[in-house]
Design a protein around this motif. Structure first.
Motif, PDB file in Angstrom:
ATOM      1  N   UNK A 139       0.831  -1.207   0.000  1.00  0.00           N
ATOM      2  CA  UNK A 139       0.000   0.000   0.000  1.00  0.00           C
ATOM      3  C   UNK A 139       0.865   1.257   0.000  1.00  0.00           C
ATOM      4  N   UNK A 140       1.892   1.284   0.861  1.00  0.00           N
ATOM      5  CA  UNK A 140       2.731   2.479   0.987  1.00  0.00           C
ATOM      6  C   UNK A 140       3.581   2.717  -0.248  1.00  0.00           C
ATOM      7  N   UNK A 141       4.182   1.655  -0.795  1.00  0.00           N
ATOM      8  CA  UNK A 141       5.132   1.814  -1.882  1.00  0.00           C
ATOM      9  C   UNK A 141       4.532   1.772  -3.268  1.00  0.00           C
ATOM     10  N   UNK A 142       3.345   1.213  -3.411  1.00  0.00           N
ATOM     11  CA  UNK A 142       2.733   1.088  -4.729  1.00  0.00           C
ATOM     12  C   UNK A 142       1.441   1.898  -4.833  1.00  0.00           C
ATOM     13  N   UNK A 143       0.376   1.394  -4.238  1.00  0.00           N
ATOM     14  CA  UNK A 143      -0.951   1.979  -4.419  1.00  0.00           C
ATOM     15  C   UNK A 143      -1.028   3.433  -3.945  1.00  0.00           C
ATOM     16  N   UNK A 144      -0.724   3.667  -2.665  1.00  0.00           N
ATOM     17  CA  UNK A 144      -0.871   5.023  -2.108  1.00  0.00           C
ATOM     18  C   UNK A 144       0.102   5.997  -2.758  1.00  0.00           C
ATOM     19  N   UNK A 163       2.835  13.878   1.441  1.00  0.00           N
ATOM     20  CA  UNK A 163       2.322  12.554   1.809  1.00  0.00           C
ATOM     21  C   UNK A 163       2.956  11.457   0.945  1.00  0.00           C
ATOM     22  N   UNK A 164       3.133  11.737  -0.354  1.00  0.00           N
ATOM     23  CA  UNK A 164       3.787  10.774  -1.244  1.00  0.00           C
ATOM     24  C   UNK A 164       5.230  10.553  -0.834  1.00  0.00           C
ATOM     25  N   UNK A 165       5.914  11.620  -0.468  1.00  0.00           N
ATOM     26  CA  UNK A 165       7.298  11.527   0.005  1.00  0.00           C
ATOM     27  C   UNK A 165       7.385  10.640   1.250  1.00  0.00           C
ATOM     28  N   UNK A 174       8.649   5.548   3.854  1.00  0.00           N
ATOM     29  CA  UNK A 174       8.205   4.473   4.743  1.00  0.00           C
ATOM     30  C   UNK A 174       8.385   3.113   4.080  1.00  0.00           C
ATOM     31  N   UNK A 175       8.030   3.038   2.785  1.00  0.00           N
ATOM     32  CA  UNK A 175       8.193   1.779   2.050  1.00  0.00           C
ATOM     33  C   UNK A 175       9.668   1.402   1.908  1.00  0.00           C
ATOM     34  N   UNK A 176      10.494   2.351   1.476  1.00  0.00           N
ATOM     35  CA  UNK A 176      11.906   2.054   1.219  1.00  0.00           C
ATOM     36  C   UNK A 176      12.606   1.554   2.477  1.00  0.00           C
ATOM     37  N   UNK A 177      12.362   2.216   3.601  1.00  0.00           N
ATOM     38  CA  UNK A 177      12.986   1.814   4.863  1.00  0.00           C
ATOM     39  C   UNK A 177      12.390   0.503   5.360  1.00  0.00           C
TER      40      UNK A 177
END
Length: 315
Positions: free
Chosen positions: A82-87, A170-172, A177-180
């Motif tokens: 959700x964090x790295x793709x959809x959102x 928010x995208x940043x 969040x996803x990368x970490x």
């Protein structure tokens, strides 16, 4: 979280990072090829097919793999998807639509810096002072790209600048969040290969976007012809295979080989390659400011690699 990298791991990891950036950069061409569809439809098309391809590829090994996937693992995969793709995709598209390319480019340009700063707190990470020259060059490159975007779109009027800025921030945060989280999850779940982790991520992402697909179709009132739908399917399939299946697999493998402080710098290659593809698409050479941005990006990564190579040689 990471063991000290060896020289061998550095070389392989950087190669995987460059490959992931080259494939992810292709995503920026997709909107040009299927302009008549909304960002949410593009996201759903890409990620539903990503899920279908992942399901086909994981099926032969599912009986063995299913025994190693716990409920906690599925939860991790779900929030990472959700964090790295959809959102991220939806927020980024909304930021550009409401606030324009300028502010979005400037905000997203801080991605490598944020990931590097977070990674500097990990065990065995390099001290922040050794990474400072690389971070400053990264910021300079992002500023150059933002200045060029401001010059190119000086006459455009943003619909809702404040909303666009909020979406960009928010995208940043979402992709940081996803990368970490993804990097640390791969360290904890070493019994999964980078490829298997990517396919499991595809299943979680695909399931989320199957739910969103009816909403995307409902919100789009534009009538599309058969040829437009065919192009949409072909572009979505191409992006799913190249960017999501192959690109994500290379990115996950890189995460297993490099410390998080160097992973942050690898994000720059997506910007670098997307700009190159943009120049080819527009059939033009880069401007002086864009060339300066290129130089800053390359030098930033080289300095970061050099900083990591010294402890790797000692190890």
């Amino acid at each position: 979280m990471h063991h000290p990298a060896t020289q061998h791991n550095l070389g392989k990891g950087i190669a995987c990072g460059v490959g992931a950036g080259a494939l992810w950069g292709l995503v920026f061409l997709a909107p040009e090829l299927i302009r008549n569809f909304s960002a949410l439809e593009m996201a759903c098309g890409r990620y539903v097919l990503y899920g279908l391809f992942a399901a086909v590829m994981v099926a032969p090994r599912w009986q063995v793999l299913s025994h190693t996937v716990s409920l906690r693992t599925w939860w991790t995969l779900s929030w990472l998807s959700f964090a790295g793709n959809t959102a991220y995709y939806v927020l980024l598209s909304s930021a550009v639509k409401n606030g324009g390319i300028t502010s979005t480019t400037l905000v997203i340009g801080f991605l490598p810096v944020l990931v590097t700063l977070v990674g500097s707190r990990d065990k065995d990470a390099l001290p922040l002072r050794q990474l400072l020259p690389s971070i400053l060059l990264c910021l300079t490159g992002a500023a150059c790209i933002g200045w060029q975007a401001m010059h190119a779109h000086a006459h455009s009027v943003a619909r809702a600048p404040f909303v666009g800025l909020l979406c960009a921030v928010a995208a940043l945060g979402s992709w940081t969040l996803y990368a970490v989280g993804n990097s640390r999850a791969l360290v904890r779940q070493r019994h999964f290969s980078a490829h298997d982790w990517n396919l499991l991520t595809g299943l979680a992402t695909g399931a989320q976007n199957v739910v969103l697909l009816p909403l995307a179709l409902l919100l789009d009132s534009t009538a599309h012809g058969l040829e437009q739908w065919r192009n949409f399917a072909l572009v979505s399939a191409g992006v799913a295979l190249l960017a999501s299946i192959a690109g994500n697999a290379l990115w996950n493998r890189m995460n297993q080989l490099l410390p998080l402080t160097l992973v942050g710098q690898m994000i720059l290659f997506e910007t670098l390659f997307s700009l190159c593809y943009g120049f080819i698409w527009e059939q033009r050479l880069p401007s002086g400011m864009e060339t300066l941005a290129f130089g800053c990006v390359v030098l930033s990564v080289l300095l970061c690699v050099r900083a990591h190579r010294k402890p790797a040689a000692a190890a």
